[in-house]
Each structure stands twice: as structure tokens, then as C-alpha cells.
Scaffold this active site. Structure first.
Site, PDB file in Angstrom:
ATOM      1  N   TYR A  96     -17.955  -1.962 -26.616  1.00 29.43           N
ATOM      2  CA  TYR A  96     -17.568  -2.807 -25.607  1.00 29.43           C
ATOM      3  C   TYR A  96     -16.050  -3.162 -25.641  1.00 29.43           C
ATOM      4  CZ  TYR A  96     -17.397  -6.703 -22.179  1.00 29.43           C
ATOM      5  OH  TYR A  96     -17.006  -7.480 -21.041  1.00 29.43           O
ATOM      6  N   VAL A 108     -19.819 -15.036 -18.186  1.00 29.82           N
ATOM      7  CA  VAL A 108     -20.309 -15.431 -16.961  1.00 29.82           C
ATOM      8  C   VAL A 108     -21.702 -15.326 -16.741  1.00 29.82           C
ATOM      9  CG1 VAL A 108     -20.027 -14.593 -14.430  1.00 29.82           C
ATOM     10  CG2 VAL A 108     -18.026 -14.151 -16.130  1.00 29.82           C
TER      11      VAL A 108
HETATM   12  P1  NAP Z   1     -24.285  -6.896 -13.945  1.00 31.17           P
HETATM   13  O1  NAP Z   1     -24.749  -8.164 -13.817  1.00 31.17           O
HETATM   14  O2  NAP Z   1     -24.992  -6.147 -15.263  1.00 31.17           O
HETATM   15  O3  NAP Z   1     -23.741  -6.019 -12.773  1.00 31.17           O
HETATM   16  C1  NAP Z   1     -23.059  -4.746 -13.098  1.00 31.17           C
HETATM   17  C2  NAP Z   1     -23.588  -3.940 -12.171  1.00 31.17           C
HETATM   18  O4  NAP Z   1     -22.930  -2.778 -12.246  1.00 31.17           O
HETATM   19  C3  NAP Z   1     -25.060  -3.878 -11.986  1.00 31.17           C
HETATM   20  O5  NAP Z   1     -25.376  -3.670 -10.528  1.00 31.17           O
HETATM   21  C4  NAP Z   1     -25.068  -2.262 -12.417  1.00 31.17           C
HETATM   22  O6  NAP Z   1     -26.410  -1.512 -12.110  1.00 31.17           O
HETATM   23  C5  NAP Z   1     -23.775  -1.806 -12.076  1.00 31.17           C
HETATM   24  N1  NAP Z   1     -23.678  -0.354 -12.813  1.00 31.17           N
HETATM   25  C6  NAP Z   1     -23.942   0.010 -14.146  1.00 31.17           C
HETATM   26  N2  NAP Z   1     -23.412   1.115 -14.530  1.00 31.17           N
HETATM   27  C7  NAP Z   1     -22.905   1.776 -13.420  1.00 31.17           C
HETATM   28  C8  NAP Z   1     -22.158   2.959 -12.959  1.00 31.17           C
HETATM   29  N3  NAP Z   1     -22.146   3.991 -13.898  1.00 31.17           N
HETATM   30  N4  NAP Z   1     -21.628   3.066 -11.830  1.00 31.17           N
HETATM   31  C9  NAP Z   1     -21.545   2.208 -10.894  1.00 31.17           C
HETATM   32  N5  NAP Z   1     -22.217   0.824 -11.057  1.00 31.17           N
HETATM   33  C10 NAP Z   1     -22.986   0.649 -12.409  1.00 31.17           C
HETATM   34  O7  NAP Z   1     -22.721  -7.094 -14.941  1.00 31.17           O
HETATM   35  P2  NAP Z   1     -21.842  -8.585 -14.741  1.00 31.17           P
HETATM   36  O8  NAP Z   1     -22.135  -9.497 -15.839  1.00 31.17           O
HETATM   37  O9  NAP Z   1     -21.622  -8.756 -13.368  1.00 31.17           O
HETATM   38  O10 NAP Z   1     -20.316  -7.646 -15.276  1.00 31.17           O
HETATM   39  C11 NAP Z   1     -19.530  -7.058 -14.389  1.00 31.17           C
HETATM   40  C12 NAP Z   1     -18.030  -6.740 -14.936  1.00 31.17           C
HETATM   41  O11 NAP Z   1     -17.691  -8.001 -15.694  1.00 31.17           O
HETATM   42  C13 NAP Z   1     -18.285  -5.737 -16.223  1.00 31.17           C
HETATM   43  O12 NAP Z   1     -17.142  -4.933 -16.258  1.00 31.17           O
HETATM   44  C14 NAP Z   1     -18.348  -6.619 -17.434  1.00 31.17           C
HETATM   45  O13 NAP Z   1     -17.886  -6.152 -18.547  1.00 31.17           O
HETATM   46  C15 NAP Z   1     -17.415  -7.736 -16.945  1.00 31.17           C
HETATM   47  N6  NAP Z   1     -17.747  -9.054 -17.743  1.00 31.17           N
HETATM   48  C16 NAP Z   1     -18.742  -9.658 -17.684  1.00 31.17           C
HETATM   49  C17 NAP Z   1     -18.525 -10.892 -18.513  1.00 31.17           C
HETATM   50  C18 NAP Z   1     -19.949 -11.616 -18.525  1.00 31.17           C
HETATM   51  O14 NAP Z   1     -20.126 -12.478 -19.267  1.00 31.17           O
HETATM   52  N7  NAP Z   1     -21.199 -11.550 -17.432  1.00 31.17           N
HETATM   53  C19 NAP Z   1     -17.608 -11.320 -19.046  1.00 31.17           C
HETATM   54  C20 NAP Z   1     -16.302 -10.729 -19.136  1.00 31.17           C
HETATM   55  C21 NAP Z   1     -16.400  -9.487 -18.251  1.00 31.17           C
HETATM   56  P3  NAP Z   1     -27.610  -1.404 -12.835  1.00 31.17           P
HETATM   57  O15 NAP Z   1     -28.279  -2.651 -13.047  1.00 31.17           O
HETATM   58  O16 NAP Z   1     -28.512  -0.428 -12.094  1.00 31.17           O
HETATM   59  O17 NAP Z   1     -27.349  -0.770 -14.383  1.00 31.17           O
END
Ligand code: NAP
Length: 281
Positions: free
Chosen positions: A157, A190
Site C-alpha cells: 500500500y 477515514v
Molecule cells: P472502500 O470503502 O473499500 O471503497 C473503495 C471502492 O473501490 C469499493 O467500492 C471497491 O469495490 C472499489 N474498487 C476496488 N477495486 C476496484 C477496481 N479494480 N476498480 C474499480 N473500483 C474498485 O475504500 P475507501 O476507504 O473509501 O478508500 C478509497 C480511497 O481512499 C482508496 O484509494 C484508499 O487508499 C484511500 N484512502 C482511504 C483511507 C481510509 O482510511 N479509508 C485513508 C487514506 C486514503 P469492491 O468493494 O467491490 O472491491
């Protein structure tokens, strides 16, 4: 003039928009006046989220898009162009954050993380660039504070998000003078469906109970709206941290604390610089 009036009829494509941060971004953009294409590998969640916004009167489009597939990108950008005439804003949000160290990460996990978190944004930018160049558009990559503040156990990651920062800067440089901007938004922790699943797997089913200084999907959405607005036009090639400033205080001693204490790091503590009681060798 309210920001939404100025941006009305601009178009945006958000990846991973079915839930979590991507949905927060799509919602903020819709409220700011964007026509938003919500894409996700999970077609049903993209459709559910798009109709949630559509029911409130916002113009949306739902599409299945696996960001690792170049032909899927060509199709998605083609659909947006056919419906709305072109693309003004690409938000590369889809990402995964698997746990694993140098040793425990196998090649399959490395390939999957890098494919979604790093190759996906490149393919998206490549497919969108002609339209973004024509319309002097904007690219926002969703990174992480971990792009510059590594943490043990997040090997693939951290590597992918550091690569995404390099990609962001490279794109900003290659498109200088074309009216296109490219920036990275770096959220702290988040509360999202994806993060809840991971924390539950790590033995913390009550996440985010007791954790403070969380960033919200709305915070991330607000930052994306700013970068895509006229006020953000001179911002290019940067990493915009959205973590209440925690990255400024971060240091190796703090990130190496045992797990329970690193959760406490997000809570107000008397002296965040108190070293761990057992010095590490
Ligand atoms: P999340 O709740 O897991 O949502 C991510 C979405 O992306 C899900 O609907 C997932 O679908 C989809 N996805 C996965 N693989 C994919 C692909 N190959 N093509 C298109 N869509 C795909 O994640 P989140 O926490 O909102 O995170 C979103 C972004 O923010 C990510 O880049 C993450 O690294 C970044 N981020 C998150 C945090 C945190 O604390 N949450 C902090 C910093 C950065 P499926 O469920 O079907 O796999």
C-alpha cells in the site's frame, strides 16, 4: 458567486464511487454542480449510489469500471463524452489497502495492489487526457498520508501510494502549459465500509470507537471541489494532506508504537512525543 453556479455543467468521473470516500467525493461534486459519472468495479453499488443522487435531482451516470483494464477505461470515457460532450475532472479514488510486510507480501498481492492503486490511475489519465486537454481539466488522485509517512505492515500500500505521488508530479510536469492540473489529496484515517472490514479482520470490530481526528468522506469531497474550482487552478503537482495536521507530528517513534497505542495516536494525548517505554533495538 456560489461555487456550484460556476461549475454547473462541468463533468466528472469518479472511480470506486459506489461507497466510502468515492461516494463522498461524488456527492460533493454533484452538490457543486458537476454532472458526475459514478464508476465502480461493483456495478450494483455504483448504480445504487448514482440513483441516490439522481433521486435528489443531480445529473449522474452509473458505470462498471475496473480501473486495471485499459479497454474498460476507453469505454467509460467514451460513455461520458457521448452523454455530456467530454470530461472536465477525473478523480482516481478506487484503491485497496491490504496489510503485509516485506516478507509476508507475496507477488500476487504486490501485483494486485500496484495494479489497482497505481496502474489504474495511469490508465485513467491516459484515456482521459485528450478530453482534459481540450477542456483544460483537472486530475485528482486520492493518495494517503502513508505516501510520505510509511507504517510497518502496509508494504504494498505505502509503495503504491508513494508511486502515485510520483505519478501525480510527473503528470503535472508533462501537462504543464496544457491547462491541465494534477494533484494528490492525501486523507488521514477515514471511517469507510472498506476500512471497517479491514479493522474487523485486524480484531477491531468496534472501529472507529474511541478514535479521534478522523477525516470524513465529505472532507475529501470538499478538497476535490476546491481543486477543480477556479480558485484551485494555480494548484498543481501538490500533495494536499487532509489529516488535521497529524503528518506534521508524525515520526518513527510514533508510528512504531504497538497497535493499541497507535490507535491512541489519533486521540488527544498529553505529550505525543513521550517515547515508547521499551526502547526498540
Ligand atoms: P472502500 O470503502 O473499500 O471503497 C473503495 C471502492 O473501490 C469499493 O467500492 C471497491 O469495490 C472499489 N474498487 C476496488 N477495486 C476496484 C477496481 N479494480 N476498480 C474499480 N473500483 C474498485 O475504500 P475507501 O476507504 O473509501 O478508500 C478509497 C480511497 O481512499 C482508496 O484509494 C484508499 O487508499 C484511500 N484512502 C482511504 C483511507 C481510509 O482510511 N479509508 C485513508 C487514506 C486514503 P469492491 O468493494 O467491490 O472491491
Amino acid at each position: 458567486m456560489p461555487i456550484g453556479q460556476h461549475l454547473f455543467r462541468s463533468t466528472a468521473l469518479v472511480t470506486g464511487a459506489g461507497r466510502g470516500i468515492g461516494l463522498g467525493i461524488a456527492t460533493a461534486l454533484a452538490k457543486a454542480g458537476f454532472q458526475v459519472a459514478l464508476t465502480d468495479i461493483d456495478e450494483d453499488s455504483a448504480a445504487r449510489s448514482a440513483s441516490l443522487l439522481g433521486d435528489q435531482g443531480y445529473p449522474t451516470l452509473a458505470m462498471k469500471l475496473d480501473v486495471t483494464q485499459a479497454d474498460a477505461w476507453a469505454h467509460a470515457v467514451g460513455e461520458v463524452t457521448a452523454r455530456w460532450g467530454g470530461l472536465d475532472l477525473l478523480v482516481n479514488n478506487a484503491g485497496i489497502s491490504p496489510r503485509g510486510t516485506i516478507e509476508s507480501t507475496d507477488e500476487a498481492l504486490w501485483d494486485r495492489t500496484l495494479a489497482i492503486n497505481l496502474k489504474g490511475p495511469w490508465l485513467g489519465i491516459k484515456a482521459s487526457l485528450p478530453s482534459l486537454q481540450r477542456r483544460q481539466g483537472t486530475i485528482v488522485n486520492i493518495g494517503s498520508t502513508r505516501a510520505t509517512r510509511p507504517m510497518p505492515g502496509l508494504f504494498s500500500y505505502v509503495t503504491s501510494k508513494a508511486g502515485l505521488l510520483g505519478l501525480t508530479r510527473q503528470v503535472a510536469v508533462e501537462t504543464l502549459g496544457q491547462g491541465v492540473t494534477c494533484n494528490m489529496v492525501a486523507p488521514g484515517w477515514v471511517d469507510t465500509p472498506g476500512e471497517r472490514l479491514i479493522q474487523a479482520e485486524q480484531g477491531r470490530p468496534d472501529f472507529p470507537q474511541g478514535v479521534s481526528n478522523l477525516t470524513t468522506p465529505e472532507d475529501v469531497g470538499g478538497a476535490v471541489v476546491f481543486l477543480a474550482s477556479p480558485a484551485g487552478r494555480k494548484v498543481n503537482g501538490i500533495i494536499l494532506y487532509l489529516d488535521s495536521g497529524l503528518h506534521v507530528a508524525d515520526d518513527a517513534g510514533m508510528v512504531y508504537l504497538p497497535d493499541e497505542q497507535s490507535v491512541r495516536y489519533h486521540q488527544p494525548i498529553a505529550n505525543p512525543f513521550t517515547p515508547p517505554s521499551e526502547p526498540r533495538s
